[in-house]
Design an enzyme around this catalytic site. Structure first.
Site, PDB file in Angstrom:
ATOM      1  N   ASN A   1      -9.038   8.138   9.263  1.00 49.87           N
ATOM      2  CA  ASN A   1      -9.194   9.205   8.280  1.00 49.87           C
ATOM      3  C   ASN A   1      -9.343  10.487   8.967  1.00 49.87           C
ATOM      4  OD1 ASN A   1      -9.108   7.757   5.650  1.00 49.87           O
ATOM      5  ND2 ASN A   1     -10.835   6.528   6.511  1.00 49.87           N
TER       6      ASN A   1
ATOM      7  N   ARG B   1     -10.856  13.382   8.113  1.00 50.61           N
ATOM      8  CA  ARG B   1     -11.940  14.335   7.699  1.00 50.61           C
ATOM      9  C   ARG B   1     -13.352  13.472   8.186  1.00 50.61           C
ATOM     10  NH1 ARG B   1     -10.601  10.456   3.825  1.00 50.61           N
ATOM     11  NH2 ARG B   1     -12.266   9.125   3.170  1.00 50.61           N
TER      12      ARG B   1
ATOM     13  N   LYS C   1       0.810  -1.128  -0.074  1.00 51.81           N
ATOM     14  CA  LYS C   1      -0.046   0.157   0.029  1.00 51.81           C
ATOM     15  C   LYS C   1       0.822   1.243  -0.033  1.00 51.81           C
ATOM     16  CE  LYS C   1      -3.808  -1.680   2.659  1.00 51.81           C
ATOM     17  NZ  LYS C   1      -4.755  -1.549   3.983  1.00 51.81           N
TER      18      LYS C   1
ATOM     19  N   HIS D   1     -14.744  -4.633   6.279  1.00 46.26           N
ATOM     20  CA  HIS D   1     -14.386  -3.275   6.568  1.00 46.26           C
ATOM     21  C   HIS D   1     -15.019  -2.912   7.678  1.00 46.26           C
ATOM     22  CE1 HIS D   1     -12.462   0.961   5.468  1.00 46.26           C
ATOM     23  NE2 HIS D   1     -13.639   1.224   5.962  1.00 46.26           N
TER      24      HIS D   1
END
Lengths: 187, 446, 446, 187
Positions: free
Chosen positions: C290, C292, C158, C208
């Site tokens: 994340n 945001r 990744k 996920h």
């Protein structure tokens, strides 16, 4: 009543909106200074070019031509208003709603109630009428069963039965066309 | 559970019921008048039947056509919505007799509660607080005078079959009683076909508080808190909210208990609403029971998470109530504004074609409406075209959200009450929650 | 509290932020490119500034023009939405330096979490479960081989600056490692301008799972439960739900605790999302944070009643967190379907004019969108045009409601993914909640 | 800056100003007579240009041409969405966007950045230019301040400065018109 007609803003100028459908405009309507023939030409122009709007003004010399993107081919997703509302609907349990079908000069006999349509008084009996028969005003054409009651539907005109529009034992809505009668063919 | 439900109504409530049926996997039949053939509720249903011309007496309220529509489509139940046949005991009875389930209370329930004077009697007998008034229907003017003098002026004369402000008269002194009595009788007769009237004490600046109840056929009853419907114009509600700014937990428990006892006393089942009057001293009085789903039911759904239409269908299908009183949690605050196709100042109806319809969206905003761009508001029925409902963590948030949502709501081509709602929400008294049933009158005058 | 917020984004998220600001009484400034001059977010704001041509690098992501727009309008804060400048540490830093509040975490937070390898290190050091992988950024192919052999194949490479599936490569055996390493580096370089990569164990059919957190500047952190975002196509989420069918109360407490510890370890503040991978044995591993607001934030709002954008603004304004962990109640179940302007089978973009837009409504339905009839879907940006969110008392109800709402949603003139969503919701595995990140691939193949 | 733009067209439209009306259709010819041939010409014009609307008015010398985005026989290709796209926009911090304004033959100098418009290099200094001045390509016309930086905006053509469109010290958007220059009047 036309609950979903396509709408246009109210411009100050007089607009002639010619929808591109078959039941467009009465060509005999008088227009400001214009002749019917000329309007027909405009309609033809609109039709030929598959436009959705064509505006023309004489005094100010104004022309407006529109071709709408979503010009959906004939009423697929935008349904036409109402299937010609009965113009003189006299409601009664035993007399039909008759509507003059101006396109062919026929009279439509429509169901005045909701129920099940039967062509004969009982399963074994003969039908009241067949296509091609002469019918008289007041003659029973069929029964519509509702709430276990048989409601006889009579003709309101003299004429010839042109077409039976509903199959035996099918359910019918209020206002649903049952028969077409040609009053000109009255014997 | 039912296989197919016929929805004997139109507009937003018909769509509301169809939505609930879809989510329950039940097929639906829409009925419609010729004026509504293109309505959203018609397109949303699995089947549709035209039941008559625009006049509701010949279509939506025409019992033979409605029942025939159920018969020919094989529907096993009918949801009446509100208005039209929803509180017609005869209709409920005919449904029962021909084996089609009426989604609502029994015909006896409707008949009993439909007689407002009788309902008051039953509730009073149980020892519950009822507005001081005549013990039952008034037989004569003398009766009326006697009752009025006993409870003291001002009084209000109401139709026993009443609703919506028809057949009502406020009387301030004995001299005016005779004329008001006759006028109320005449109006009741012409509106409801029944000239029965009764009278009650008339309260100045009361709040209209109502309690939503659910009752199964096994005698279990729960209440889902109150709704404050004080903002009315000529007895037509315009803005509703829950919880009421005037009701605290203690009062809520008390008024909820009375509501539950009242419907138990009447052996009532299915959904219902118990209406109370709350005076300035926080005394509350039973007024009546509405035996239908109410227009303003969504605000109760927003704070409880309970889908009232689904519960209504399940109860009508004979299911026992799955909700217990202790499971009912009221979360946050919810408001509803009824958007009518009316001039926002003169209140004259504004039918026509909606050239642009763009509803608000986002968090905490719900719109119940059967309108869309290009739809026609026909002049034959109720002028309400949309219910805008917001939910927030507290009253401040749901009011702020309502203001925001009203600002986003675009309806062009006709006039609506949206500008009036915006003004109401800016009112300092409203913002403080200081309202009564006289609020709007003063607001409009001021 | 801020007086005026500039919203440095477009479309639904810009409208979402403007709505929250309106409800908080904060003035708003919309920025727009020349392609978006008529956008709903532009009309919804109090002021608007055109910041450049259609290309986002010259408008929405053009830092000088965005900051100049804030300066000339006197905005005291900037909300970046998601995408564009939202995870740009440099932008956040410049905002801080010129005294305009960046509504989000500190630039250090963004920089630290933006380096995915670094973030894993910090979390692992705290003793929290991290996917087995390279300890940090890989310096060379040899490094990569050594790490892969230690944790065992398959592995996934990744980008450290990554996101959205770019710069990722799955490697099944040692022979393939060299090529994949180079390809991932090249893609990372071209996409993010940074060729740093790291590797992790590659799990088959994982879920996920992500946890929403709120953190104030006083060190208080709460989590708002998880979201299951397993239904993805090429790492782009399509359907999200909460609670996850795979997470029970015990696992939720555990994973929530780890999420809170992870952000505490990073001294993180404002809203954030901690992403985890949940394997078939119900083991979970930290992936990244994340920094945001997420596209899928509404489903958390639906089950908690908490307005995440308002919380984000309050936290940025320096308010302490008013919510305590014990106050967070998760009520019911919520799903979101992302409606994209794409061919529902080929996934090719479908820009154009929306000739008819009629969103669904009613109880439990929320639509976040900046579309309307006549609006243009321009080809320059993300293809997502609406988020349809439903809420129900349980998963069955919210799924039934979503099916009902998808059936009502009318978008004409362009193609959308609505038909795909309808099919997904009918899938037996989906209905049972048996999904993993490979679900959609198999679903589309089958 | 105008808060809340109230106008909004239903579809994004691309307006084309026809450079010379004579090339299109001579309105004076025979429209008074309502000749369909003239209208057919307009329709052909509409077709050829793949427009959706074409409006023409004579008194006010007004031509309106509409091309709606979704009007797609050419639907496959990507639509052109820009309302008034700078036809030769070379973005740079110090060179203006110049757009040929065909209606009057003027060149519009638009701001390439967002910021504050100043007519002079400092408060005490004289303005760079005044209306009526001759300007040369490369000549500084104003500064736009952004992020505390003064960005000089230069003319891209020779000509006469016809109009200054923004007041001193006002804020300007990207693409906002600042000056009109008449290139024909180049000395």
């Amino acid at each position: 009543m036309s609950p979903r007609r396509s709408t246009h803003s109210k411009a100050k100028t007089r607009r002639i909106v010619l929808p591109n459908t078959d039941d467009a405009v009465n060509p005999h309507a008088s227009l400001t200074g214009g002749s019917t023939k000329q309007i027909q030409e405009l309609i033809d122009l609109l039709r030929r070019n598959n436009l959705t709007e064509l505006e023309f003004e004489r005094e100010g010399i104004r022309i407006r031509v529109r071709h709408e993107l979503a010009a959906r081919p004939l009423a697929a997703s935008v349904p036409e208003p109402l299937p010609t509302p009965p113009q003189q609907s006299t409601y009664s349990a035993s007399s039909a709603i008759s509507v003059a079908d101006t396109s062919a000069g026929f009279v439509t006999v429509a169901s005045p109630i909701v129920g099940t349509f039967y062509r004969s008084p009982s399963p074994d009996a003969d039908p009241y009428v067949e296509e091609g028969d002469s019918v008289r005003k007041g003659q029973v054409l069929c029964v519509v069963e509702a709430m276990k009651l048989m409601n006889e539907i009579e003709s309101e005109v003299d004429g010839r039965l042109v077409r039976i529009l509903v199959e035996n034992a099918k359910s019918v809505e209020y206002g649903q066309a049952l028969f077409l009668i040609d009053p000109k063919a009255a014997s | 559970m039912f296989k197919k439900v016929l929805v004997a109504n139109r507009g937003e409530i018909a769509l509301r019921v169809i939505r609930a049926c879809k989510e329950l996997g039940i097929k639906t039949v829409a009925i419609h008048s010729e004026a509504d053939a293109l309505g959203l509720h018609v397109r949303a249903a699995d089947e549709k039947v035209c039941v008559g011309p625009a006049e509701s007496a010949l279509s939506y309220r025409h019992i033979p056509n409605v029942l025939s529509a159920a018969e020919i489509t094989g529907a096993d139940a009918i949801h009446p919505g509100y208005g039209f046949l929803s509180e017609n005991a005869h209709f409920a009875e005919v449904c029962e007799s021909i084996g089609i389930k009426f989604i609502g209370p029994s015909s006896e329930n409707i008949a009993m509660m439909g007689d407002k004077a009788k309902a008051r009697e039953i509730v009073a007998k149980r020892g519950l607080p009822v507005t001081p008034g005549s013990p039952g229907e008034l037989r004569s003017e003398e009766d009326a005078l006697q009752a009025a003098q006993k409870i003291g002026f001002p009084v209000i004369i109401k139709a026993t079959a009443g609703g919506g402000g028809r057949g009502m008269r406020v009387v301030n002194k004995a001299d005016d009683l005779s004329r008001a009595f006759q006028a109320a009788q005449a109006e009741a007769k012409s509106t409801f076909g029944n000239d029965g009237v009764y009278l009650e004490r008339y309260f100045l600046e009361p709040r209209h508080i109502e309690v939503q109840i659910l009752a199964d056929q096994f005698g279990r009853v729960v209440h889902l808190g109150e709704r404050d419907c004080s903002i009315q114009r000529r007895h037509q509600k315009l803005v509703e909210e829950t919880p009421s700014p005037a009701v605290d937990d203690k009062l809520r428990r008390e008024i909820g208990r009375v509501a539950v006892e009242a419907v138990k006393a009447a052996h009532y089942r299915n959904v219902g609403t118990v209406e109370f009057l709350l005076d300035k001293d926080r005394q509350f009085y039973f007024m009546e029971v509405n035996t239908r789903i109410q227009v303003e039911h969504p605000i109760t759904e927003m704070v409880t998470g309970i889908d009232l239409i689904k519960e209504q269908i399940r109860l009508a299908a004979g299911h026992p109530l799955a909700i217990r009183q202790q499971d009912v949690a009221l979360t946050g605050h919810s408001i509803e504004c009824r958007i009518n196709a009316e001039d926002p100042e003169k209140f004259t109806p504004s039918p026509g074609v909606i050239t642009k319809y763009s509803p608000p969206g986002g968090f905490g905003v719900r719109v119940d409406s059967a309108m869309e761009s290009g739809a026609a508001v026909v002049p034959y029925y109720d002028s309400m075209i949309a219910k805008l409902i917001t939910h927030g963590r507290d009253r401040q948030e749901s009011v702020a959200r309502m203001k925001r949502a009203l600002g986003e709501f675009v309806i062009e081509g006709i006039k609506t009450t949206i500008p009036l709602h915006r003004r109401i929400l800016e009112d300092p008294d409203f913002q403080k929650g200081h309202v009564s049933t006289t609020f709007l009158e003063r607001f409009l005058a001021g």
